[in-house]
Design a protein around this motif. Sequence first.
Motif: not given
Length: 339
Positions: A222-223, A225, A227, A229, A239, A241-242, A245-246
């Motif tokens: 996921l990191q 992708r 997202l 960036q 961070h 947001n990641t 989402k995870e």
Amino acid sequence: MEETVAEFLRRTILKIPMYEMMTILKAWDFFPEEQLQTVNFQQRKEQLALDLVLLCEKKSASLNDVALLDIIYTQARRNHKVWDVFQMSEEPDDDVNLFDMEQFKSSFKETLQRALRNVTVSFRNAEENAIWIRVAWGTQCSKPNQYKPTYVVYYPQTPYAFASLSTLKSTVPLLGQALKMASNHHQIMKMDLRSRHLDSLKAIVFKQYNQVFENHNSTKPLQERNLGQNRNVDPRLIHENTVEKERIQRITEETFGDYPQPQLEFAQYKLETKFKSDINRSILAEREEPLRCLVKFSSPHLLEALKSLAPAGIADAPLSPLLTCIPSKRKNYFKIRDK
């Protein structure tokens, strides 16, 4: 061949799409392969139907032959029917009996014919040992209507059967009795589960929906992708947001699994509750009848739609168990009452 059988055959052929015609006729196995090669499948369907009827007349096709063709057509287009699920049960001390196909067919047919004189029953053994049954209903005074039959799919040595939705409600108890007697069960009940997708209903009741592993997600972590960036965005927001989402992705996979969901079109919830209020002299608080409402969620693929809600940011994760328990509860009709 009787005129009524010829007309039944003609109308059955006209229902079959041209792109499926050859496949269904081969599955019917009524004509030799070389005879089918002589048929002109490029002509208009009306003329093709007449040509096939003439060929069947030469071979003296019976009502049961045409009913078998209709079963094969229905198997190919099973998702055009609405299917109910029936569950049967045995007595706890019943001995396990070996299944006899011919005995099942004979018992099923005899049970219906004892209750209703004018009824025709046809069978076809299908994939995974399933038995497809076609029942055309009449009355004590009228012949069976071949154009409004009920279809039943039964899996031997299981307690489950699937029946197409019938417009004749009076036939449901007769059908249940025949299934119960033929399969040597003592009770039968209609489950709160219905769909057009017969294979999905089968997967739910046999709990096979989690046996097909198919990853719909990217194989990248996921990191990695994309997202948000954007270089101009605060790294702390990226961070956060990641991580969120995870979390949502993890909860979604824990709830629904990482495999295709069974296909259902709706889930219906009936709510019955007493009005509760601390306010004195409330009109609703004095009401003896419970408040009732009905909520229905519908989608061409409801479970996949529910699975996508949290990742899309439309709903919080986890979703309500009332929405996520549909496969495990094996129902899409729910009644919610006060405890």
